[in-house]
Design a protein around this motif. Structure first.
Motif, mmCIF file in Angstrom:
data_model
loop_
_atom_site.group_PDB
_atom_site.id
_atom_site.type_symbol
_atom_site.label_atom_id
_atom_site.label_comp_id
_atom_site.label_asym_id
_atom_site.label_seq_id
_atom_site.Cartn_x
_atom_site.Cartn_y
_atom_site.Cartn_z
ATOM 1 N N SER A 1 -18.622 -16.100 41.038
ATOM 2 C CA SER A 1 -18.331 -14.977 40.144
ATOM 3 C C SER A 1 -19.480 -14.820 39.160
ATOM 4 O O SER A 1 -19.280 -14.819 37.939
ATOM 5 C CB SER A 1 -17.014 -15.210 39.395
ATOM 6 N N THR A 2 -20.687 -14.663 39.692
ATOM 7 C CA THR A 2 -21.870 -14.622 38.832
ATOM 8 C C THR A 2 -21.977 -13.321 38.036
ATOM 9 O O THR A 2 -22.827 -13.204 37.160
ATOM 10 C CB THR A 2 -23.157 -14.813 39.658
ATOM 11 N N GLY A 3 -21.120 -12.354 38.310
ATOM 12 C CA GLY A 3 -21.133 -11.118 37.545
ATOM 13 C C GLY A 3 -20.392 -11.221 36.229
ATOM 14 O O GLY A 3 -20.313 -10.229 35.487
ATOM 15 N N ARG A 4 -19.861 -12.380 35.897
ATOM 16 C CA ARG A 4 -19.080 -12.543 34.671
ATOM 17 C C ARG A 4 -19.604 -13.692 33.829
ATOM 18 O O ARG A 4 -20.005 -14.724 34.339
ATOM 19 C CB ARG A 4 -17.600 -12.795 35.015
ATOM 20 N N PHE A 5 -19.545 -13.491 32.510
ATOM 21 C CA PHE A 5 -19.835 -14.589 31.588
ATOM 22 C C PHE A 5 -18.550 -15.404 31.415
ATOM 23 O O PHE A 5 -17.481 -14.844 31.137
ATOM 24 C CB PHE A 5 -20.257 -14.070 30.218
ATOM 25 N N VAL A 6 -18.655 -16.699 31.549
ATOM 26 C CA VAL A 6 -17.532 -17.599 31.295
ATOM 27 C C VAL A 6 -17.953 -18.571 30.198
ATOM 28 O O VAL A 6 -19.109 -19.013 30.164
ATOM 29 C CB VAL A 6 -17.126 -18.363 32.576
ATOM 30 N N VAL A 7 -17.039 -18.870 29.298
ATOM 31 C CA VAL A 7 -17.352 -19.776 28.195
ATOM 32 C C VAL A 7 -16.329 -20.898 28.130
ATOM 33 O O VAL A 7 -15.206 -20.786 28.625
ATOM 34 C CB VAL A 7 -17.402 -19.034 26.837
ATOM 35 N N SER A 8 -16.738 -21.979 27.513
ATOM 36 C CA SER A 8 -15.885 -23.156 27.381
ATOM 37 C C SER A 8 -14.907 -23.003 26.225
ATOM 38 O O SER A 8 -15.030 -22.101 25.387
ATOM 39 C CB SER A 8 -16.753 -24.395 27.144
ATOM 40 N N PRO B 1 -10.178 -28.922 31.191
ATOM 41 C CA PRO B 1 -10.729 -28.060 30.138
ATOM 42 C C PRO B 1 -10.363 -26.605 30.394
ATOM 43 O O PRO B 1 -10.206 -26.179 31.536
ATOM 44 C CB PRO B 1 -12.242 -28.289 30.257
ATOM 45 N N GLN B 2 -10.226 -25.838 29.327
ATOM 46 C CA GLN B 2 -9.877 -24.428 29.448
ATOM 47 C C GLN B 2 -11.136 -23.585 29.331
ATOM 48 O O GLN B 2 -12.056 -23.903 28.584
ATOM 49 C CB GLN B 2 -8.884 -24.025 28.367
ATOM 50 N N PHE B 3 -11.166 -22.475 30.096
ATOM 51 C CA PHE B 3 -12.314 -21.580 30.088
ATOM 52 C C PHE B 3 -11.855 -20.150 29.845
ATOM 53 O O PHE B 3 -10.689 -19.806 30.072
ATOM 54 C CB PHE B 3 -13.076 -21.676 31.409
#
Length: 222
Positions: A181-188, A9-11
């Protein structure tokens, strides 16, 4: 960095706000209640800012022409307007909690003295923590020191030139802050398609393998 296998999957890294016609910022003037910061369930390391507690209220500053659908909020939270929040829940996306109404007490529009437009209704939402883990071997990351907890990996990042998530570590959340890397929002990829399909605004999505952040550079990035 090694390329992602075609079946993986790409993030994307989510940046809010994004310059443009929907650039919107929120401020509570520092007058808000706070709760505890999120912590690692194994080593108890602090993984984010103090949480934002009720009452949820503040002011918006409109830099663009129209209000953005997603806006940064105090703490680890985001503001999401009702249209986007309803679509997020209706379409079964995961990774957000809260959905508390926010009182907008004032709106300012930069460079304009006329009465600003009426904003949409916003809700305070909290993205999930630790829904996946950064793959250290397939990422280009320079850290300030080795991490002692292999679960949360709460060690500062000096530079990042693309990163990947460990295969099998993702729990299916569509928006989250990953371990390492909890300082960043990552989305699916599903979130990225959701944003594109509905034309939601005030956010920038960068594939994780293309994301660059170098705090030694003059402006903090390349």
């Amino acid at each position: 960095m090694d390329s992602e296998p075609s079946s993986s999957p790409q993030f994307f890294v989510l940046k809010v706000p994004a310059p443009g016609n929907y650039d919107t910022e929120f401020s509570d003037g520092g007058d808000h209640n706070v709760g505890e910061a999120p912590r690692c369930p194994r080593c108890s390391a602090v993984l984010g800012m103090l949480s934002w507690l009720p009452p949820y209220r503040g002011e918006l500053e409109l830099h663009g022409e129209s209000f953005g659908d997603l806006v940064r909020a105090p703490g680890n939270e985001l503001l999401m307007n009702e249209r986007m929040a309803e679509a997020f829940q209706r379409e079964g996306l995961k990774g957000l909690s809260g959905f508390h109404p926010v009182e907008i007490v004032r709106v300012r529009k930069r460079g304009q003295r006329n009465k600003p437009p009426v904003p949409p209704k916003y809700l305070c939402v909290s993205p999930a923590f630790l829904s996946a883990a950064v793959d250290e071997t397939r990422s280009r990351i320079r850290r300030s020191e080795p991490f002692s907890c292999t679960y949360c990996r709460a060690v500062g990042v000096d530079a990042m030139y693309g990163f990947a998530l460990e295969e099998g570590s993702w729990n299916g959340d569509d928006i989250f802050r990953p371990r390492g890397s909890t300082g960043r929002f990552v989305v699916s990829q599903r979130f990225e398609q959701f944003v594109t399909q509905h034309g939601f605004t005030n956010m920038q999505l960068t594939p994780t393998q293309e994301f660059i952040q170098d705090y030694s550079a003059p402006n903090g990035s390349n």
